[in-house]
Design an enzyme around this catalytic site. Sequence first.
Site, mmCIF file in Angstrom:
data_model
loop_
_atom_site.group_PDB
_atom_site.id
_atom_site.type_symbol
_atom_site.label_atom_id
_atom_site.label_comp_id
_atom_site.label_asym_id
_atom_site.label_seq_id
_atom_site.Cartn_x
_atom_site.Cartn_y
_atom_site.Cartn_z
ATOM 1 N N ASP A 150 15.229 23.989 -25.168
ATOM 2 C CA ASP A 150 16.321 24.810 -25.700
ATOM 3 C C ASP A 150 15.668 25.874 -26.583
ATOM 4 O O ASP A 150 14.481 25.793 -26.900
ATOM 5 C CB ASP A 150 17.293 23.942 -26.523
ATOM 6 C CG ASP A 150 18.449 24.753 -27.118
ATOM 7 O OD1 ASP A 150 18.966 25.645 -26.430
ATOM 8 O OD2 ASP A 150 18.816 24.515 -28.281
ATOM 9 N N SER A 151 16.481 26.836 -27.018
ATOM 10 C CA SER A 151 15.951 27.826 -27.964
ATOM 11 C C SER A 151 15.687 27.176 -29.323
ATOM 12 O O SER A 151 14.875 27.667 -30.099
ATOM 13 C CB SER A 151 16.947 28.974 -28.124
ATOM 14 O OG SER A 151 18.189 28.460 -28.577
ATOM 15 N N TYR B 167 18.742 33.066 -28.411
ATOM 16 C CA TYR B 167 18.702 33.670 -27.081
ATOM 17 C C TYR B 167 19.983 34.474 -26.809
ATOM 18 O O TYR B 167 19.969 35.415 -26.017
ATOM 19 C CB TYR B 167 18.611 32.580 -26.003
ATOM 20 C CG TYR B 167 17.246 31.938 -25.797
ATOM 21 C CD1 TYR B 167 16.141 32.262 -26.580
ATOM 22 C CD2 TYR B 167 17.067 30.993 -24.781
ATOM 23 C CE1 TYR B 167 14.908 31.658 -26.367
ATOM 24 C CE2 TYR B 167 15.837 30.392 -24.560
ATOM 25 C CZ TYR B 167 14.765 30.716 -25.351
ATOM 26 O OH TYR B 167 13.546 30.123 -25.119
ATOM 27 N N GLY B 168 21.082 34.045 -27.415
ATOM 28 C CA GLY B 168 22.400 34.593 -27.082
ATOM 29 C C GLY B 168 22.524 36.105 -27.101
ATOM 30 O O GLY B 168 23.138 36.687 -26.205
ATOM 31 N N CYS C 199 20.120 24.181 -22.511
ATOM 32 C CA CYS C 199 20.536 25.435 -23.145
ATOM 33 C C CYS C 199 21.453 26.149 -22.163
ATOM 34 O O CYS C 199 21.038 26.482 -21.051
ATOM 35 C CB CYS C 199 19.296 26.290 -23.430
ATOM 36 S SG CYS C 199 19.673 27.925 -24.063
ATOM 37 N N ASN C 200 22.694 26.375 -22.569
ATOM 38 C CA ASN C 200 23.638 27.037 -21.664
ATOM 39 C C ASN C 200 23.210 28.475 -21.376
ATOM 40 O O ASN C 200 23.412 28.981 -20.274
ATOM 41 C CB ASN C 200 25.044 27.040 -22.267
ATOM 42 C CG ASN C 200 25.561 25.647 -22.504
ATOM 43 O OD1 ASN C 200 25.001 24.907 -23.299
ATOM 44 N ND2 ASN C 200 26.608 25.273 -21.804
ATOM 45 N N THR C 201 22.650 29.137 -22.390
ATOM 46 C CA THR C 201 22.279 30.539 -22.216
ATOM 47 C C THR C 201 21.153 30.670 -21.185
ATOM 48 O O THR C 201 21.212 31.523 -20.285
ATOM 49 C CB THR C 201 21.838 31.139 -23.564
ATOM 50 O OG1 THR C 201 22.830 30.828 -24.544
ATOM 51 C CG2 THR C 201 21.685 32.638 -23.482
ATOM 52 N N GLU D 147 21.234 26.620 -37.163
ATOM 53 C CA GLU D 147 19.770 26.528 -37.307
ATOM 54 C C GLU D 147 19.340 26.642 -38.773
ATOM 55 O O GLU D 147 18.264 26.191 -39.134
ATOM 56 C CB GLU D 147 19.078 27.604 -36.468
ATOM 57 C CG GLU D 147 19.128 27.340 -34.978
ATOM 58 C CD GLU D 147 18.182 26.225 -34.496
ATOM 59 O OE1 GLU D 147 17.223 25.895 -35.214
ATOM 60 O OE2 GLU D 147 18.423 25.688 -33.398
ATOM 61 N N CYS E 111 27.740 25.795 -25.429
ATOM 62 C CA CYS E 111 26.422 26.052 -26.019
ATOM 63 C C CYS E 111 25.990 24.707 -26.583
ATOM 64 O O CYS E 111 26.795 24.037 -27.253
ATOM 65 C CB CYS E 111 26.543 27.091 -27.133
ATOM 66 S SG CYS E 111 25.062 27.225 -28.176
ATOM 67 N N THR E 112 24.769 24.293 -26.299
ATOM 68 C CA THR E 112 24.372 22.924 -26.688
ATOM 69 C C THR E 112 24.304 22.740 -28.200
ATOM 70 O O THR E 112 24.253 21.615 -28.674
ATOM 71 C CB THR E 112 23.033 22.526 -26.036
ATOM 72 O OG1 THR E 112 22.060 23.543 -26.307
ATOM 73 C CG2 THR E 112 23.198 22.337 -24.543
ATOM 74 N N HIS E 113 24.318 23.836 -28.953
ATOM 75 C CA HIS E 113 24.392 23.711 -30.412
ATOM 76 C C HIS E 113 25.792 23.271 -30.880
ATOM 77 O O HIS E 113 25.932 22.666 -31.933
ATOM 78 C CB HIS E 113 24.097 25.052 -31.095
ATOM 79 C CG HIS E 113 22.641 25.393 -31.206
ATOM 80 N ND1 HIS E 113 21.900 25.819 -30.136
ATOM 81 C CD2 HIS E 113 21.793 25.373 -32.271
ATOM 82 C CE1 HIS E 113 20.660 26.058 -30.536
ATOM 83 N NE2 HIS E 113 20.571 25.793 -31.831
HETATM 84 N N1 DGL Z 1 21.658 26.113 -27.408
HETATM 85 C C1 DGL Z 1 21.660 27.438 -26.810
HETATM 86 C C2 DGL Z 1 22.734 27.484 -25.747
HETATM 87 O O1 DGL Z 1 23.123 26.441 -25.280
HETATM 88 C C3 DGL Z 1 21.732 28.451 -27.920
HETATM 89 C C4 DGL Z 1 21.378 29.817 -27.457
HETATM 90 C C5 DGL Z 1 20.871 30.752 -28.523
HETATM 91 O O2 DGL Z 1 19.725 30.572 -28.952
HETATM 92 O O3 DGL Z 1 21.583 31.714 -28.852
HETATM 93 O O4 DGL Z 1 23.213 28.507 -25.342
#
Ligand code: DGL
Length: 282
Positions: free
Chosen positions: A15-16, A47-48, A78-80, A157, A189-191
Amino acid sequence: MSPNRADPRAIGVFDSGVGGLTVLHECLVTMPHEDFVYLGDHARLPYGPRGRDEVRRFAHEIGVYLERQGVKMVVVACNTATAAALPDLQEELGVPVVSVIVPEAHAAVQATRNRQIGLLATELTVATGRYENLVRTLDAGAHLTSVACPKLVPLIEAGDTFSDAMLAAVREYAAPLKQAGCDTVILGCTHFPLLRPVFQRAFGRDVTLVFSADETAREVAETLARKGIENSGFENGAEREGTYRFLTTGEPELFRSLGERFLQLPLGDVERVTVAELEAAA
Ligand code: DGL
């Protein structure tokens, strides 16, 4: 491979940042005998707000790096990165690639009663239209309202999960979905599952929140079994407990303390991997 078909290689998860720990946690519970290596790309988070090609490049670098580390599967937690890069990763890597998004779209279409589905995700995930396409494929009569949530990942974060700024951001992002009458909302988003109680309170009891950590873990377990690459769970005749280790492109100590808070498990030593090493792998 040994006669009991044990494949001792680890599973790579990335993930990011710390968001993918929500997926890792379900994997550790579902497959306690497997080994895992988790990479958080903190140096390049979030990443978003980035472009699709850039995130695709990051995902490629990390996928190849993990494959070179000898993993037997890559989990894109990570969804992104999934939205930007999944088909490319599956083409480029020799090991199976499992990801988020598809299980969530399925679950949301099944859960909604009024066919009004909401999506909370990063800007890039929303911009790719991946959820839109999936929902329409599964039920052309369902309607998806998408809201990009750029404030949430940086706040999470920073460990800032209960601040006024966080509560205000959640209320702001929930408002259009409440307005649209969504009875089902995808935390895309996994966060975001790290804020599940805050979202549930904002939406109320009657709205179903959907996220794919447990579905993804189930898919990982099924894929290992179908391909005959699971770890047998035994070592020298005794049941074995899997190991897990962590890598970050950012500050190992920061990741360790935040990660332990969210994973609710000891992280042990976190190793540093540089962006240059990831670039070199690709
Ligand atoms: N956990 C990432 C996701 O699922 C976060 C992306 C990000 O870093 O913006 O999209």
